[in-house]
Design a protein around this motif. Sequence first.
Motif: not given
Length: 709
Positions: A194-197, A202-204, A211-218, A232-240
């Motif tokens: 997922l690519i985002c601003d 914060n919303k993510l 979110l069942k399949t998201v693995q990476r955030i750019i 960043l800690d809150a989305v720690g399960a994803w590669k960011v």
Amino acid sequence: MSMLECFETYGLVGSIVIAVSVPLLLSIALLGRKKVKKRGVPADVGGEPGFAIRNAKCTELIQVPWEGATTMASLFEQSCEKHSSNKFLGTRKIVGREFVAASDGRKFEKLHLGEYEWETYGQAFERACNFASGLVRFGHQSDGRIAIFSDTRAEWLIAFQGSFRQNLTVVTIYASLGEDALVHSLNETEVSTLICDSKQLNKLASISSSLKTVQRIIYFEDDGITINPSVLDAVGAWKVSSFSEIQKLGRENPVPPSLPSKTDAALIMYTSGSTGLPKGVTIPHVSIIATAAAIKGLIPKLDTKDVYMAYLPLAHVFELAAETIVITAGCAIGYSSSLTLTDASSKIKKGTKGDASVLKPTIMAAVPAIVDRIRDGVSKKVEEKGGMGKRLFNLGYKRKLRAAEGSCFGAWGLEKLLWDALVFKNIRSLLGGKVRYMLCGGAPLSADSQRFINICMGAIVGIGYGMTETCAGACFTDHDDPSVGRVGPPLPCCYIKLVSWEEGGYMITDSPMPRGEIVVGGPNVTAGYFKAEDKTHEVYKVDERGMRWFYTGDIGQFHPDGCLQVIDRKKDIVKLQHGEYISLGKVEAALASCNYVDNIMVYADPFNSYCVALIVPAHKELEKWAQEAGIQYENISRLCETAEAVSEVHRELSKVAKSARLDKFEIPAKIKLLPDPWTPESGLVTAALKLKREQIKAKFKDELQKLYN
């Protein structure tokens, strides 16, 4: 003698005499030379019987802008190679930010912006290639979908085009989409990256567990904004990773491209929709390429000297198609937003110029709601100025209007020169002063607004008709067509067929013009709805010749010259208690011209004999009336509740309805004034500012019920 010298020599009265008399004599001299131009002609097509038209300029449907440009990837690569050294993507640097407190305690961000900074087509292509390689090195698999959840910006386009270098399908999602719809879109398409601003992190973070399949955030970096470590800690399960880091990774570790074919899915575009959860439309490369190729040839003299202003959501098919069109011509694209567009935009710091003033675009796109706001703003300023300025404006407007609707374009050209110098130069400067062509779509544009752009902005308006399912394209007005209220002939990439709708009383045998449901066939028609075969089969049909048709649900009629006019919509028609049919969209379009109306939704209960309306009033207009009428009120909410205000708006609304020749049952018998604007963020209108009728009905269920009590 120049217009300025004429004004100085003869004064105002003498200049007006010259401005009026010279074009009038020319009009008389050329009277009678006007001929009816055939813009669309009957076509032999397959499928359900109906009345079909094709564009008069072509016998075969256009699919590509030039040989070899069959996909978004090949089109982008070839255009970047051809225009390698030309400026391409422009973004204003943020010099500073500050927050201003309003009287009610709310804080508003104000931006101090610098000049536009540009990169060339060659540089943009290199960035797209680096991003494509970086995605692979970051762990994105070739069979995984990628989503972009961001406002319009240069990086959006780079990420979009870079994804095609690895034949990825891009899922586009409005930045204003609510959490439930966002979760639905990402889970349904099984997005892995997922690519985002940066501001969307914060919303993510708040919905990460859903979110069942998201693995990476750019994320796209923003000037002056630092990512909070707790986010960043809150989305720690994803590669960011940041967008720039992905590009660097790809630049240092290049991967060979894996390019798509024309029938591969380029994107799954989620429409914000007017009902329920958003639907994903699967758009193959061939569809968006066909639309871009067809429209490019209809915009006069579109070339590398043109500058396009991009500010509408790229997640909307209209803006995406517009940017693809200008890329085919090698134009420059300057990025903006609706909050920084003009000097008076809400996010522009006092003393800082708006984007249009700095960019000075020649081409731009607009949805009718934005055009209406510009028109209303200018009209109010002229009214406030009064005196000679107002009289001169009205005279100039009437003269240019008469020339535009007259029998010769020679007179129109001379009128334009004279009155632009006398009256309209300052108005044109609102959008930079150089706009020559405006693409308008997303919803019907009123005749008044179209003429306003023609006259006050001095620009040609290209009215487009289409939808996500036809990749924004179906019809488009010719630049030399002075008429209003129509959407032009079919695009050279498709056929338009009218199919009789007996229940609604619209038949292809109607006289003097055939009428019926609008059906679009051609390569621009998309593949269908993602994971929704039942819905796809309802509105998509393939005929015996292999042509794919989309049933729009809109009702149209063909004029003798082959141009289409959209006159109704099947879903908006309600049968009242005594058997009368009322078209809600038709009534709303007519009443929207009332000065007191900022937004309106008409509602009809089939168990009653009349309709009602919910109205968001134009605050300044209503407050101005209240002041003149001596009405006491605390704030706009209280004013909307007063019987006097409701009565005043209802009275003016009835006047507009009668002048529009609406039947008595079409005039709202009761109205409710609602003080808060309807915005995409509120979930009550789409990103293209169309009404989300079901959501409005649900939110104001009690108010509607009271109107019928």
